[in-house]
Design a protein around this motif. Sequence first.
Motif, mmCIF file in Angstrom:
data_model
loop_
_atom_site.group_PDB
_atom_site.id
_atom_site.type_symbol
_atom_site.label_atom_id
_atom_site.label_comp_id
_atom_site.label_asym_id
_atom_site.label_seq_id
_atom_site.Cartn_x
_atom_site.Cartn_y
_atom_site.Cartn_z
ATOM 1 N N ALA A 126 -1.316 -3.667 -4.830
ATOM 2 C CA ALA A 126 -2.091 -3.909 -6.055
ATOM 3 C C ALA A 126 -3.013 -5.110 -5.910
ATOM 4 C CB ALA A 126 -1.160 -4.084 -7.253
ATOM 5 N N ILE A 127 -3.684 -5.207 -4.760
ATOM 6 C CA ILE A 127 -4.656 -6.273 -4.550
ATOM 7 C C ILE A 127 -6.045 -5.649 -4.410
ATOM 8 C CG2 ILE A 127 -2.980 -7.853 -3.538
ATOM 9 C CD1 ILE A 127 -3.941 -7.081 -0.793
ATOM 10 N N PRO A 128 -7.101 -6.387 -4.782
ATOM 11 C CA PRO A 128 -8.446 -5.799 -4.881
ATOM 12 C C PRO A 128 -9.199 -5.729 -3.556
ATOM 13 C CG PRO A 128 -8.520 -8.075 -5.572
ATOM 14 C CD PRO A 128 -7.069 -7.774 -5.272
ATOM 15 N N TYR A 129 -8.594 -5.066 -2.588
ATOM 16 C CA TYR A 129 -9.224 -4.914 -1.285
ATOM 17 C C TYR A 129 -9.013 -3.499 -0.765
ATOM 18 C CZ TYR A 129 -8.820 -10.006 -1.476
ATOM 19 O OH TYR A 129 -8.884 -11.314 -1.869
ATOM 20 N N GLY A 130 -10.005 -3.032 -0.009
ATOM 21 C CA GLY A 130 -9.833 -1.777 0.693
ATOM 22 C C GLY A 130 -9.185 -2.037 2.041
ATOM 23 N N GLY A 131 -9.143 -1.011 2.869
ATOM 24 C CA GLY A 131 -8.501 -1.135 4.169
ATOM 25 C C GLY A 131 -9.505 -1.253 5.295
ATOM 26 N N ALA A 132 -9.207 -2.137 6.235
ATOM 27 C CA ALA A 132 -10.061 -2.298 7.408
ATOM 28 C C ALA A 132 -9.220 -2.878 8.545
ATOM 29 C CB ALA A 132 -11.243 -3.216 7.107
ATOM 30 N N ALA B 168 -0.069 5.626 -3.288
ATOM 31 C CA ALA B 168 -1.362 5.036 -2.941
ATOM 32 C C ALA B 168 -2.509 5.954 -3.332
ATOM 33 C CB ALA B 168 -1.408 4.739 -1.443
ATOM 34 N N VAL B 169 -2.329 7.248 -3.128
ATOM 35 C CA VAL B 169 -3.368 8.214 -3.510
ATOM 36 C C VAL B 169 -3.605 8.161 -5.017
ATOM 37 C CG1 VAL B 169 -3.891 10.676 -3.707
ATOM 38 C CG2 VAL B 169 -3.038 9.751 -1.549
ATOM 39 N N GLU B 170 -2.544 8.030 -5.786
ATOM 40 C CA GLU B 170 -2.678 7.905 -7.237
ATOM 41 C C GLU B 170 -3.525 6.689 -7.607
ATOM 42 O OE1 GLU B 170 1.121 7.749 -9.077
ATOM 43 O OE2 GLU B 170 1.711 9.772 -8.469
ATOM 44 N N VAL B 171 -3.242 5.565 -6.968
ATOM 45 C CA VAL B 171 -3.985 4.333 -7.247
ATOM 46 C C VAL B 171 -5.469 4.511 -6.930
ATOM 47 C CG1 VAL B 171 -4.294 1.914 -6.554
ATOM 48 C CG2 VAL B 171 -1.989 2.833 -6.887
ATOM 49 N N ALA C 149 -3.478 -0.909 -1.430
ATOM 50 C CA ALA C 149 -3.362 -0.178 -2.693
ATOM 51 C C ALA C 149 -1.976 -0.358 -3.298
ATOM 52 C CB ALA C 149 -3.662 1.307 -2.481
ATOM 53 N N LEU C 150 -0.932 -0.244 -2.467
ATOM 54 C CA LEU C 150 0.436 -0.389 -2.958
ATOM 55 C C LEU C 150 0.747 -1.826 -3.351
ATOM 56 C CD1 LEU C 150 2.319 1.932 -0.451
ATOM 57 C CD2 LEU C 150 1.844 2.377 -2.852
#
Length: 359
Positions: free
Chosen positions: A73-79, A333-336, A70-71
């Motif tokens: 600014a790339i189009p992926y979630g976390g795993a 990150a929460v804001e994003v 998120a920080l």
Amino acid sequence: MRLLDVPEELTAQRLVICSDPDTGLRAVIAIDDTTLGPGFGGVRMRHYPTVGRAIDEAQRLAAAMTVKNALAAIPYGGAKSVVLTGEGRPDRVRLMRRFGQFVAELSGAYLPGVDMGTTPADMRLMAEVGADTTCADEDPAPWTAAGVFHAISSAVRFELGADSLAGVRVLVQGVGQVGEALAHQLVAAGALVDVSDVDAARATRVAAAVGGAVVDVDRALTHRCDVLVPCAVARVLTRDTIPGLRCSIVAGAANDTLDDPGCADLLAAARVLFVPDFVANAGGVRFVHVRRGGGGEQEVEAAVAEIGGLVTDLLETASSTGLTPYAAAHARAVEVLTERRAATPPPGVAVVATAVSSS
């Protein structure tokens, strides 16, 4: 797997347990959040005393990847995924190909890459059986190191008021691929670099190459330096170790540096500036994103260099708001994520475009 080994707290959006007795595979895939896109995170291979401990680490690291991506600014979630090692020496080719099949069955929900214990060759084996992988042709380690270098440079400028790293004393804890590359970058910028590693021969070799001293692993955290750079195992900063720190800044490549979130407050009370690991070590994920979009080395360099600006911004925000850098980064990150969720229709809600004609 004994029932008592399974953690009571399940935090991941999706948790996959992979087991195959024929190959000896035991693995866990944790997809923490897919608000920004498919879950992206490395495949870690190491020993865990129980499957429950493996699940805990996979979930914890996956959550950190959500914040990191998120920080960045790339189009992926976390795993994150972990492959458990045990007794014996299983056929690695069969093992990684079988794990690749499990990943392929997720239909793109999880995008794996290299991590502790895995290599680009492992990613190629997974890709051979249909998994969409990253880092198969190029190791992101040098770019992870470059991102940490930019983070350290910004932290030194902010905390020590130095416009360069010349004469800044640094201890790199762990000189594997990332730590060694970073040590050379720091020396090239004029820093005075000492090293510490559980592999004594490797520590001696790298120390000789960078003109520094070897610090015993038991004294690494209490070594007097300007910047402590953790590049080895996770959770080295604990409530017990923080009082013994003799540095001004902590910024490194190791994931999950804090034993628990409250350690960020202890570091602030001890007047030690902590650059969150998920900010400093994001060079690798930025590299992957640029490469998957067809970008070349110049584009990668620019994306990784942005880490320095992000660190400065977060440190200034933390200073002006009274937050720790760790809290400031999480808040950002929460804001994003909140903005993206607000702009995305919930599952099952169709968005219909209506054409309006003028008369």
